[in-house]
Motif scaffolding. Structure first.
Motif, short mmCIF file in Angstrom:
data_model
loop_
_atom_site.label_atom_id
_atom_site.label_comp_id
_atom_site.label_asym_id
_atom_site.label_seq_id
_atom_site.Cartn_x
_atom_site.Cartn_y
_atom_site.Cartn_z
N ILE A 169 0.84 -1.21 0.00
CA ILE A 169 0.00 0.00 0.00
C ILE A 169 0.87 1.25 0.00
N GLU A 170 1.86 1.25 0.87
CA GLU A 170 2.73 2.44 0.95
C GLU A 170 3.50 2.65 -0.35
N ALA A 171 3.87 1.54 -1.00
CA ALA A 171 4.63 1.66 -2.25
C ALA A 171 3.78 2.26 -3.37
N VAL A 172 2.54 1.82 -3.49
CA VAL A 172 1.70 2.38 -4.57
C VAL A 172 1.25 3.80 -4.21
N ILE B 189 5.98 -2.85 -8.88
CA ILE B 189 6.86 -2.75 -7.72
C ILE B 189 6.83 -4.10 -7.00
N ILE B 190 7.97 -4.76 -6.93
CA ILE B 190 8.04 -6.06 -6.26
C ILE B 190 8.35 -5.84 -4.79
N ILE B 191 7.48 -6.39 -3.94
CA ILE B 191 7.68 -6.35 -2.49
C ILE B 191 8.08 -7.76 -2.05
N ASP C 105 1.31 -0.74 -9.38
CA ASP C 105 0.99 -2.09 -8.90
C ASP C 105 2.14 -2.60 -8.05
N ALA C 106 1.84 -2.94 -6.80
CA ALA C 106 2.85 -3.55 -5.93
C ALA C 106 2.36 -4.92 -5.50
N HIS C 107 3.25 -5.91 -5.58
CA HIS C 107 2.87 -7.27 -5.20
C HIS C 107 3.95 -7.87 -4.31
N ASP C 108 3.48 -8.49 -3.24
CA ASP C 108 4.40 -9.22 -2.36
C ASP C 108 4.42 -10.69 -2.79
N MET D 294 2.46 -9.80 -13.02
CA MET D 294 1.74 -8.63 -12.51
C MET D 294 1.08 -7.88 -13.67
N GLU D 295 1.81 -7.69 -14.75
CA GLU D 295 1.23 -6.96 -15.88
C GLU D 295 0.11 -7.76 -16.54
#
Lengths: 783, 66
Positions: A410-413, A723-725, A660-663, A677-678
């Motif tokens: 959340i913080e990253a996006v 964004i990769i978390i 888009d950030a994904h863990d 992700m895309e």
């Protein structure tokens, strides 16, 4: 975090050369000597009795080798869950949807087979049909399956905590109803297969499938054969997205025809048949009531869901379950009640599609959460952060978030999209919205009841020591799993990726439940890692004997042997190796001891070095002792921010940008993670904006082709900032968990929330076509 | 007493409840679905539902992916 040589890099996919040069063989590229062509006769009616079938004219046609129906071939019921074996290859007495399968023909060429189809006479007596949830549930509605009254195929009722009591403590309670539409996954390659029996009566089926293992089991059951006499091989596959996650009519028909004729039989669906077979996303109707305190604390969710499921169960039991259970997270929700119903209708069966069961539910709830935040006067990001779970939290329905980088996502996006500078500050027609979501990294149980391992893997070193062969029955369907497993094997073995030769997708290589539920990276990854580590340990054990030092004093890294306690004299081993290779020009010289030398020495000592690995989810030790791990060993999670422009005159939506950030726990191949992700964003945008399988009043599909079934093209795709978390999942191999499905979860609700931000009106029905947005704007103006 | 569980004939004690059978056949799971003679059986009825000869029971673990 440990330092690695292979994983967490941007490796070129190992199938790239074959695909880029056109050498990759898909099922339609394959042919067998003397093969026949098979075709299916499908029902033109949505619901009808079969009074008689006359195949005599078809059988008499020159070039026809076999015509099979339920009346001349034994029909064994099958399906996905053993609790719902409600299909047979061909309908015996009744067809239940347009496209239901009545007969199959094998002939010397496709044209003759098609001509024979036209000669089959079926005497139908049409029956009343039901196409909607409401009609199917009527007391006097026609019943599709006698056992299931009111056409309720499956239901789930759960309550965790006490919702009624929790609502009494709430300051705000709101109820919303949300609908999506039935979809098609629209993969590039239609299903196809070639079935062939050898002279010993063993069947080999090449098929465009996600699940060779399940197809093998279903074939064995339906054809009455030992599982070991059935081999399923998956060639290159052009996508599946869940629809190819179970045996289909082609695979079963072709195998029966091949056995009957003694010839290889090839069959393909055309695009219309892909739609008629279905098995893609259900039509969901969600009614959600959510209660919160005025400080924004989530208290309870009461959720009722109806799924229009079509004529057969397929994955429906799991679908209706996931539609409820996947709202247990990622927010701290202490009380949740769920009542879910999957309903039979006279349409093609729905099944599992990317984000199985959870996508529409997530869209409905994330939009409702935005509405609640607005009513409370809270920023949607702050509202979510306030309620967000953290690593180690367990949901009210016992999903264990053993790692959860949701807050970081959340913080990253938020920062990446400059949310604080844009939210509430954009002009009319421009909007920004956000949403979150998560998904499983594999399921707790196999589809059939069994204690089976969910996957096995074998690593075998070649006798020269130069190559590491990896064998797994997993399914590469375009997502990049082969490359991920090659990277895992290379890292675990301690060699460069180039030394790995990986083969997959063949039931002769072992057991692997296949590519569904975002399971392979975690589960197959574990098995591959274990197999490589076992082979590596054998090499080091032999070296320890030869060099008279403990195995623990050595390491294999990047293809070389490292001695952790200082230099070790190994020239005698090197000399022995070189003397076996007189005339070779690539023998080692003054470099450190190589893996190739060590592996050759190990072979000379022990014969072929083989390591094996296996994985199945661990059992719980707590409340339900002995039960499987729970819904999944791990959960991937995502946050997305979508920015849109809406034409206030026409209702046309343009998605301008997605952040888009994904863990994913820990990325094995960073490029593949971003690709997933895309791809998820692409599919989510299609569902949000365009996609709907449409029917006429007789149950016939109106848009069963890729011209009329509207989906995004490259021109509709916005820039996506990925964004990769990395939260380092303790239950995953090298810390890895899923990315293939969790990443689709936030897309639709983020679009919904952005469109609301742009136009000031909420829309509770998908897709957001120009027409739907236009009328929403008009209705708003009237008010 | 013989009943059918998950498609197979099983011998169970007279007077057994669904809860007893869940324990006996190790079907415990937070997400377990019980279908009793083809109908969904709510969890609160498991302890008070006594099975009879020839009953049909499905224990379904819906968490099988897809």
């Amino acid at each position: 975090m440990a330092s690695y040589n292979v994983i967490n890099t941007r490796a070129r996919r190992i199938d790239t050369p074959a695909k880029a040069t056109g050498r990759a063989k898909f099922i339609d590229d394959m042919n067998r000597p003397g093969q026949l062509y098979g075709v299916l006769l499908q029902s033109p009616h949505a619901h009808a009795k079969i009074r008689a079938i006359d195949i005599s004219a078809a059988e008499s046609l020159a070039g026809v080798k076999a015509v099979i129906t339920a009346r001349n071939t034994e029909m064994i019921p099958y399906g996905v869950s053993p609790a719902r074996y409600d299909e047979t290859v061909f309908c015996r007495d009744r067809v239940r949807h347009v496209g239901d399968t009545v007969a199959a023909v094998a002939a010397v060429d496709l044209e003759t087979a098609q001509e024979a189809l036209a000669l089959i006479k079926v005497d139908y007596e049409q029956l009343p049909a039901v196409f909607s949830i409401e009609d199917a549930l009527n007391e006097d509605a026609p019943q599709l399956h006698e056992k299931f009254t009111r056409n309720i195929c499956a239901e789930v009722h759960q309550e965790f905590g006490n919702v009624e009591d929790a609502f009494k403590q709430c300051d705000l309670i709101r109820t919303d109803v949300f609908k999506n539409k039935r979809q098609d996954a629209a993969f590039l390659e239609p299903q196809g297969c070639i079935a062939e029996f050898d002279l010993s009566g063993r069947l080999t089926l090449h098929s465009s499938t996600q699940v060779p293992h399940y197809v093998q089991r279903t074939l064995a059951m339906v054809l009455g054969m030992p599982v070991g006499n059935v081999r399923v091989v998956k060639p290159y596959v052009g996508g599946g997205f869940g629809i190819k996650a179970a045996a289909n009519k082609l695979e079963l028909s072709a195998s029966i025809l091949a056995r009957k004729t003694g010839k290889p039989v090839k069959m393909n669906f055309n695009r219309e048949q892909v739609f008629l077979f279905g098995r893609a996303r259900h039509h969901f109707v969600h009614k959600m009531t959510t209660g919160v305190r005025k400080d924004g604390t989530l208290m309870a969710l009461e959720h009722e869901c109806h799924l229009e499921g079509g004529a057969y169960a397929s994955f429906g039991i799991a679908t209706v379950y996931y539609a409820g259970s996947l709202l247990g997270g990622p927010y701290r929700l202490p009380n949740m009640k769920y009542d879910g119903y999957r309903i039979y209708t006279n349409r093609p069966a729905c099944g599992a599609q990317r984000g199985h069961g959870g996508v529409a539910a997530r869209a409905a709830w994330e939009q409702q959460l935005d509405q609640i935040a607005e009513e409370l006067g809270m920023d949607p990001v702050d509202f979510r952060l306030k309620n967000m779970m953290q690593t180690g939290d367990v949901t009210c329905n016992e999903l264990n978030m053993s790692s959860l980088g949701m807050k970081e996502c959340i913080e990253a996006v938020r920062d990446g999209a400059r949310w604080n500078a844009k939210k509430g500050k954009l002009p009319q027609g421009k909007g920004i919205g956000m949403a979150c979501g998560f998904f499983v990294s594999g399921a707790g149980y196999p589809i059939y009841r069994s204690d089976t391992y969910h996957c096995t893997a074998t690593v075998q070193l070649t006798e020269d020591g130069g190559t590491v062969n990896v064998y797994t029955a997993s399914a590469e369907i375009g997502q990049g799993s082969d490359t991920a497993f090659a990277m895992i094997a290379a890292e675990a073995m301690g060699v460069p990726l180039e030394m790995i030769r990986l083969q997959s997708g063949d039931t002769d290589f072992g057991v692997d439940l296949g590519a569904y539920s975002s399971r392979q990276t975690l589960m197959t990854g574990h098995a591959v890692k274990a197999a490589a580590e076992e082979a590596r340990a054998q090499v080091l054990a032999v070296l320890a004997e030869e060099l008279k030092i403990p195995a623990d004093d050595m390491n294999i890294k990047n293809g070389y042997i490292e001695f952790t306690n200082g230099p070790v004299e190994f020239m005698a081993l090197r000399a022995r190796y070189i003397k076996e290779h007189r005339g070779w020009i690539d023998n080692p010289d003054d470099e450190p001891l190589t893996f190739r030398e060590a592996s050759r020495i190990a072979y000379l000592a022990r014969g072929t070095i083989v390591g094996t690995g296996k994985y199945k989810p661990p059992v719980l030790g707590g409340k339900f002792k002995g039960a499987a791990v729970g819904t999944s060993p791990a959960y991937g999670c995502s946050a997305q921010i979508v920015e849109v422009s809406v034409d206030m005159q026409t209702g046309h939506i343009t998605v301008e940008r997605v952040t888009d950030a994904h863990d994913c726990g820990y990325a094995i191949n960073r490029t593949s993670v971003e690709g997933q992700m895309e791809g998820s964003v692409f599919m989510g945008l299609g569902e949000a904006l365009f996609e709907e399988v449409k029917f006429d009043d007789h149950g016939r599909i109106l848009n069963a082709d890729l011209a009329e079934y509207k989906m995004p093209t490259a021109l509709d795709m916005p820039p996506v900032d990925t964004i990769i978390i990395e939260s380092n999942e303790p239950n995953g191999p090298f810390g890895a968990k899923e990315v293939g499905e969790g990443a689709i979860m936030p897309t639709i609700p983020a679009v919904l929330n952005a469109v609301y931000d742009a136009i000031g009106v909420r829309i509770n029905e998908l897709p957001l076509t120009c027409e739907r947005v236009f009328f929403a704007l008009k209705n708003k103006d009237k008010k | 007493m013989e009943i059918e569980i998950n498609g197979f004939r099983e011998t169970v004690p007279e007077g057994a409840t669904i809860t007893d059978l869940i324990e006996r056949f190790e079907e415990q799971d937070i997400d377990l679905i019980v279908e009793y003679n083809g109908r969904f059986l709510y969890a609160h009825k498991w302890p008070v539902t006594v099975v009879c000869a020839h009953d049909s029971i499905e224990f379904i673990h819906p968490n099988f992916g897809g």
